[in-house]
Write a protein that holds these residues in place. Sequence first.
Motif, PDB file in Angstrom:
ATOM      1  N   SER A  37       0.825  -1.215   0.000  1.00 48.50           N
ATOM      2  CA  SER A  37       0.000   0.000   0.000  1.00 48.50           C
ATOM      3  C   SER A  37       0.857   1.262   0.000  1.00 48.50           C
ATOM      4  O   SER A  37       0.329   2.374   0.055  1.00 48.50           O
ATOM      5  CB  SER A  37      -0.942   0.003   1.204  1.00 48.50           C
ATOM      6  OG  SER A  37      -0.207  -0.065   2.415  1.00 48.50           O
ATOM      7  N   GLU A  48       3.329   4.115  -1.610  1.00 51.99           N
ATOM      8  CA  GLU A  48       3.340   4.795  -2.911  1.00 51.99           C
ATOM      9  C   GLU A  48       4.465   4.280  -3.811  1.00 51.99           C
ATOM     10  O   GLU A  48       4.276   4.077  -4.998  1.00 51.99           O
ATOM     11  CB  GLU A  48       3.483   6.309  -2.710  1.00 51.99           C
ATOM     12  CG  GLU A  48       2.240   6.993  -2.161  1.00 51.99           C
ATOM     13  CD  GLU A  48       1.096   7.012  -3.167  1.00 51.99           C
ATOM     14  OE1 GLU A  48       1.365   6.833  -4.376  1.00 51.99           O
ATOM     15  OE2 GLU A  48      -0.052   7.187  -2.746  1.00 51.99           O
ATOM     16  N   ASN A  63      -5.305   1.835  -3.877  1.00 44.92           N
ATOM     17  CA  ASN A  63      -4.813   3.153  -3.485  1.00 44.92           C
ATOM     18  C   ASN A  63      -5.847   4.247  -3.731  1.00 44.92           C
ATOM     19  O   ASN A  63      -5.952   5.209  -2.973  1.00 44.92           O
ATOM     20  CB  ASN A  63      -3.521   3.464  -4.236  1.00 44.92           C
ATOM     21  CG  ASN A  63      -2.840   4.717  -3.718  1.00 44.92           C
ATOM     22  OD1 ASN A  63      -2.671   4.894  -2.515  1.00 44.92           O
ATOM     23  ND2 ASN A  63      -2.460   5.607  -4.621  1.00 44.92           N
ATOM     24  N   LYS A  98      -8.756   1.281  -0.260  1.00 45.31           N
ATOM     25  CA  LYS A  98      -8.015   1.756   0.907  1.00 45.31           C
ATOM     26  C   LYS A  98      -7.812   0.680   1.979  1.00 45.31           C
ATOM     27  O   LYS A  98      -7.587   0.991   3.145  1.00 45.31           O
ATOM     28  CB  LYS A  98      -8.712   2.970   1.556  1.00 45.31           C
ATOM     29  CG  LYS A  98      -8.942   4.142   0.623  1.00 45.31           C
ATOM     30  CD  LYS A  98      -7.649   4.770   0.142  1.00 45.31           C
ATOM     31  CE  LYS A  98      -7.906   6.019  -0.702  1.00 45.31           C
ATOM     32  NZ  LYS A  98      -6.657   6.654  -1.182  1.00 45.31           N
TER      33      LYS A  98
END
Length: 732
Positions: free
Chosen positions: A353, A355, A430, A434
Amino acid sequence: MIKKKLFDWPVWICIGISLFIFFFYLFFINLSTDTIILFLAQKLFLGKWLARGIIPLFNPHIFLGIPFLFDVGMGNLHPFNLFFILPYPYSFAFWSAATSLLFLVGFYLLFGIFSKDKKQPLLLTLIFFFSGSGFFLRMNNPTIFSVIAHYGVFAYSLYKLKDGTKKSFFIALFFGLLLTLSGHFQFVLYGYILGIILSLFYYKNSFKKTLFFFFILSLLTSWYYLLSIPLIIESTRLTLRKDYIETGPIYFLQFIQLFFPFVWGYVQNGSKWGVGPTNVLLSSVVLSLGLSVTIIKRKIDVISTVLLSLLLIFSLGFVNLPFFRGPGQIFILIHIFTLIVLARNEKVFTIFSKEGVISLFGYLSIILALGALFIVSPIFSVLFIKGYKILKHGQESLFFDLSTVQAIGKLIALSFVPIILFGLTLSINNRWIKNIQTSLILFVILEGVLLNFFHNYFTPSRLFINNNSTLPQVINSQNYRVQTASDVVPYTGFHNYMGNVLFRPPFSKEPPVITDKESQSFGALRNIFGTIPSSWAMVEGINAVQGYNTFVPQKLAHYFDKPSSDYRQEYVYILERNSLFAQSEKGSHINAIESSRITLGDPRWGELGVRYFISDRPLKKYTLISQAGNKYFYENKDAIPVKHFTGIDGKIEAAKAYYENPNEMLFQIKKEDLGKKLIIIINPNGFVAELNGKKVNTEKQDFKLIIPIKEAGILKIYYSPLFHLREMMRPF
């Protein structure tokens, strides 16, 4: 660990998946030899007699009769077999659903021991369920899958031994007994190994407690193993060559399947080629990546590292364990312990999760998508062939022609799809979901369905119902055997059909047998089952010599070792295409009789009571007695009756039992039969004869049970597993 309730919401998901399995297998079945010729035929035979209130101890229908109930490869004593009292396909659908539910709930509870939430155990359970050790792929041999399905609940019950209560102890014994009775003996042993390692090193149960439990379990199950000894000792399993026993290790190239599951082909398009079966498929890049992250971050403990290393050494075949055929199968335990490592490292999946990771897989997905487009283009095929010629100094390959390279390109491109989908999953999570575990659960289900669709070849279940296999009335199947010619004539029958399903052009360079039309209509398969393949003789209630079984009688297998005198003339059309055909003096005899060099005209068939042959083509010998379309019925009038009387003059007279079931035969002995001998052509070991309630002496030869007739009355001949064991142990 938090307390897992029996009906947590993940359990309802497990129930939902099992319901899907029920409806799926109601209409379709995995087309594989072990599913259809071995498992399904035997279970339908078992269910037919259970419905009549009889537990079959003996199977008189294949290999001149063979012990049945205590076959440690089939799990005939497991309570789930009661589903087969129901009509097929409902029986198989219920069995599949119940077994899958046991699998799912059991492993959910097992992984839940090491996790504090509910999503992580569910995710890991689904990964295993869809993997190369899970449901769909292993359902090409249900006797293996049925054992694996017990691992989770058995291992969980051993954890509950920590309670120290009698209830926990007896529950663990119960699931240990179910595991023992579930199926293939080798995989039962894997289950014991799994339980011992978990109990000692993960649950921290004392050595004394673990040893005591398995000692009691061994006592509780000893009767089962003891009564199986005659079948095992008298089978070819103990006479197989060392090189055959050691087949099936994992090869290093197979580990490409961890990330690219279709590189070595898939069943749907007949490209099962390359480095072997799909043992290492983890059906999920999630598991492969999760394990990689765990190792990089040094979150794997010493015990797990040593254990996985040892299991890997065994699965690669570097060390072969006695009695364990196919070291690659040990990868099942690698799957499970890898999942346990991840269950103990709950935060491992949170990395997906972040970036940076999302961006990495986003770019990787774009690169792989572009690579896939290039690989399926004609440019790749042309460049590959030109490169091959350069490396081989102008020599052309007999295998890597243009069509084959194009097909391989499609396999490689398809293997990129899971990682591309994984990158897409991370992006969607993303933006909208979530919750990385929820996203991964959805991804694993999607990926698992995709993988299993391509790695399985399903056929309609209706093909094996009412397949027009009724015998003509002129056939006396009560006192003679009926042999399917396609089980004897090379390159015919179900095994040949399966070979062509798994390996078709362009990967096979021979003309296709399974055409596009056949793959849709299944006409050839329907015709094969119309001729009653030998193992299905038990379903139809007729007797055959050939068959397919976990164990093959040694004496019968070696009876056919010597080739027929006319096999070169009879099979000249094969020898013209393949000069190496049938040159081997030794067959493997692993599941069937090696009959590639035995012709239908061989007198040995008649000596074993085979009077009738069913063929899908005209035969040169014997009398044609009936024909129905492309199905031919022939008679060998010189065949000896399976049950017959012989007098002092040697004259043979057919004998008829007035009652028969798989366990016993009853004869009415008349005064005119006195002084004669009743001879039954059968594997005689384990049979007892009683005349008017008194045991009588019998003579037993290789394939004959001989009973002197000294008085009139009721003669009862029955099979006793206990007597068979005593009889076998007598010389010792």
